[in-house]
Design a protein around this motif. Structure first.
Motif, short mmCIF file in Angstrom:
data_model
loop_
_atom_site.label_atom_id
_atom_site.label_comp_id
_atom_site.label_asym_id
_atom_site.label_seq_id
_atom_site.Cartn_x
_atom_site.Cartn_y
_atom_site.Cartn_z
N UNK A 176 8.63 -13.04 1.52
CA UNK A 176 7.71 -12.48 0.53
C UNK A 176 6.37 -12.12 1.17
N UNK A 177 5.74 -13.07 1.87
CA UNK A 177 4.42 -12.81 2.45
C UNK A 177 4.51 -11.76 3.55
N UNK A 178 5.53 -11.87 4.41
CA UNK A 178 5.70 -10.88 5.46
C UNK A 178 5.90 -9.49 4.90
N UNK A 179 6.75 -9.38 3.88
CA UNK A 179 7.00 -8.08 3.25
C UNK A 179 5.77 -7.52 2.56
N UNK A 180 4.99 -8.40 1.92
CA UNK A 180 3.78 -7.94 1.23
C UNK A 180 2.75 -7.43 2.23
N UNK A 181 2.61 -8.13 3.35
CA UNK A 181 1.70 -7.68 4.40
C UNK A 181 2.10 -6.29 4.88
N UNK A 182 3.40 -6.09 5.09
CA UNK A 182 3.88 -4.78 5.56
C UNK A 182 3.68 -3.71 4.49
N UNK A 183 3.94 -4.06 3.23
CA UNK A 183 3.79 -3.10 2.13
C UNK A 183 2.35 -2.60 2.03
N UNK A 184 1.40 -3.53 2.06
CA UNK A 184 -0.01 -3.17 1.96
C UNK A 184 -0.46 -2.45 3.24
N UNK A 185 0.00 -2.92 4.39
CA UNK A 185 -0.39 -2.30 5.66
C UNK A 185 0.08 -0.87 5.77
N UNK A 186 1.31 -0.61 5.36
CA UNK A 186 1.84 0.76 5.38
C UNK A 186 0.97 1.67 4.52
N UNK A 187 0.56 1.18 3.36
CA UNK A 187 -0.29 1.97 2.47
C UNK A 187 -1.65 2.24 3.12
N UNK A 188 -2.23 1.21 3.76
CA UNK A 188 -3.55 1.38 4.40
C UNK A 188 -3.50 2.33 5.58
N UNK A 189 -2.32 2.44 6.22
CA UNK A 189 -2.18 3.35 7.35
C UNK A 189 -1.89 4.79 6.92
N UNK A 190 -1.78 5.00 5.59
CA UNK A 190 -1.66 6.37 5.09
C UNK A 190 -0.30 6.75 4.53
N UNK A 191 0.69 5.86 4.62
CA UNK A 191 2.01 6.15 4.05
C UNK A 191 2.10 5.47 2.69
N UNK A 192 1.81 6.24 1.65
CA UNK A 192 1.59 5.65 0.33
C UNK A 192 2.85 5.58 -0.55
N UNK A 193 3.92 6.26 -0.18
CA UNK A 193 5.05 6.43 -1.09
C UNK A 193 5.65 5.09 -1.54
N UNK A 194 5.95 4.20 -0.60
CA UNK A 194 6.60 2.94 -0.94
C UNK A 194 5.70 2.07 -1.81
N UNK A 195 4.43 1.98 -1.44
CA UNK A 195 3.48 1.18 -2.23
C UNK A 195 3.35 1.76 -3.63
N UNK A 196 3.32 3.09 -3.74
CA UNK A 196 3.18 3.73 -5.04
C UNK A 196 4.38 3.43 -5.93
N UNK A 197 5.58 3.42 -5.35
CA UNK A 197 6.78 3.10 -6.13
C UNK A 197 6.69 1.69 -6.70
N UNK A 198 6.33 0.73 -5.85
CA UNK A 198 6.21 -0.66 -6.30
C UNK A 198 5.12 -0.78 -7.36
N UNK A 199 3.99 -0.11 -7.13
CA UNK A 199 2.89 -0.16 -8.09
C UNK A 199 3.32 0.44 -9.42
N UNK A 200 4.08 1.53 -9.39
CA UNK A 200 4.58 2.16 -10.62
C UNK A 200 5.50 1.20 -11.38
N UNK A 201 6.36 0.49 -10.66
CA UNK A 201 7.25 -0.48 -11.30
C UNK A 201 6.45 -1.63 -11.92
N UNK A 202 5.40 -2.06 -11.21
CA UNK A 202 4.53 -3.12 -11.76
C UNK A 202 3.89 -2.67 -13.07
N UNK A 203 3.35 -1.46 -13.07
CA UNK A 203 2.68 -0.95 -14.27
C UNK A 203 3.67 -0.78 -15.42
#
Length: 311
Positions: free
Chosen positions: A236-263
């Motif tokens: 969980x923690x490792x995956x979350x770090x990667x999820x947020x890191x990918x978004x911060x590096x400019x690849x937003x698609x995966x983070x946006x999908x998860x955020x959309x599911x959360x909302x």
């Protein structure tokens, strides 16, 4: 003269209030930063008890103390200066470093899942360790702790990256002290729990005997549960770090999908916050498992198949 004294006392009182507020802020920030490192803390707590396996009971606590001191040395004398310099002069490196730590966490978690499925386990420590081997045991534990401590400190730093340099330094020192005390305090309780159970079981009181036997019998279950929770937390923690890191590096698609599911579930009355957290946690754990499994395949499965094909 009296007026000047009163003014001086007022100034002192104001400074005391300011210092108290600063201490409260540091404590609160340290608590937030430490909470983000939960997965690594659980893993550290689950790993350490095996290093005292086979030691005489009277040597268990001294060995744990030596490992704890080594852990604190890792955090304060090596890791802290390095990450503080990076955060001050090369802050852009922190996200990639944090993602490397997240990848390692995911790998550790996925490797344990692979071991459980395949039945293959790494060599355990010897069943008995004499005092002449204690230095080797301690050095091995401290080396393992270095990796886990580095992840804890970088995760904590990432949570307070916007603070001033002195505040960051104070917060990370508090995190290092509290996390070390927590981990090795819990480890000490765990390794001595069976001894306490044996002593209680030898008393005349039937209640004490019942509690003592329960403690002795419950130790394997406790360690098993702790190990399972540690695996889940690492993914969980490792995956979350990667999820947020990918978004911060400019690849937003995966983070946006998860955020959309959360909302999508956040509006559920009474359970929205919990469901949103579960969505993020499950998605992070799945990402951690996928990334970790990929690294496991590279590190273990592929070389083994090539070796078998060569024969």
């Amino acid at each position: 003269m009296a007026g000047g004294l009163v003014a001086l006392l007022d100034d002192v009182a104001a400074l005391v209030k300011l210092a108290a507020a600063s201490i409260d802020d540091v404590g609160a920030a340290a608590a937030r930063a430490g909470a983000k490192a939960t997965g690594v803390v659980v893993d550290d707590t689950a790993v350490t008890p095996r290093y005292v396996q086979g030691l005489k009971p009277e040597r268990e606590l001294p060995i744990i103390k030596r490992i704890a001191v080594g852990s604190l040395r890792n955090k304060l004398l090596v890791i802290l200066p390095v990450i503080m310099l990076l955060s001050q002069f090369l802050p852009w490196l922190l996200t990639p470093i944090l993602m490397l730590g997240g990848t390692y966490l995911a790998y550790e978690g996925a490797e344990k899942v692979w071991e459980a499925i395949s039945g293959h386990h790494e060599d355990e420590l010897p069943a008995a360790v004499d005092e002449a081997q204690e230095d080797t045991v301690v050095s091995g534990a401290v080396r393992t702790d270095f990796i886990l401590s580095a992840e804890i400190m970088v995760i904590a730093l990432n949570e307070v990256a916007d603070e001033a340099f002195v505040s960051r330094l104070a917060i990370l020192i508090v995190v290092a002290l509290l996390i070390t005390a927590l981990v090795y305090g819990v480890v000490a309780l765990i390794v001595k729990m069976d001894d306490l159970g044996l002593r209680l079981s030898e008393r005349d009181s039937s209640t004490s005997q019942t509690i003592g036997r329960a403690l002795v019998k419950g130790m394997p279950t406790l360690l098993s549960v702790l190990s399972t929770v540690g695996i889940a937390a690492m993914l969980w923690v490792g995956g979350h770090i990667l999820l947020v890191g990918i978004d911060e590096l400019g690849w937003h698609a995966l983070y946006d999908v998860v955020h959309h599911l959360e909302e999508g579930v956040r509006s559920v009355a009474g359970l929205g916050g919990l469901l949103a957290w579960l969505v993020n946690t499950v998605a992070s754990a799945l990402l951690g498992l996928v990334v970790g499994a990929f690294v496991v395949a590279i590190m273990h499965v592929v070389p083994r198949r090539r070796g078998a094909a060569a024969h």
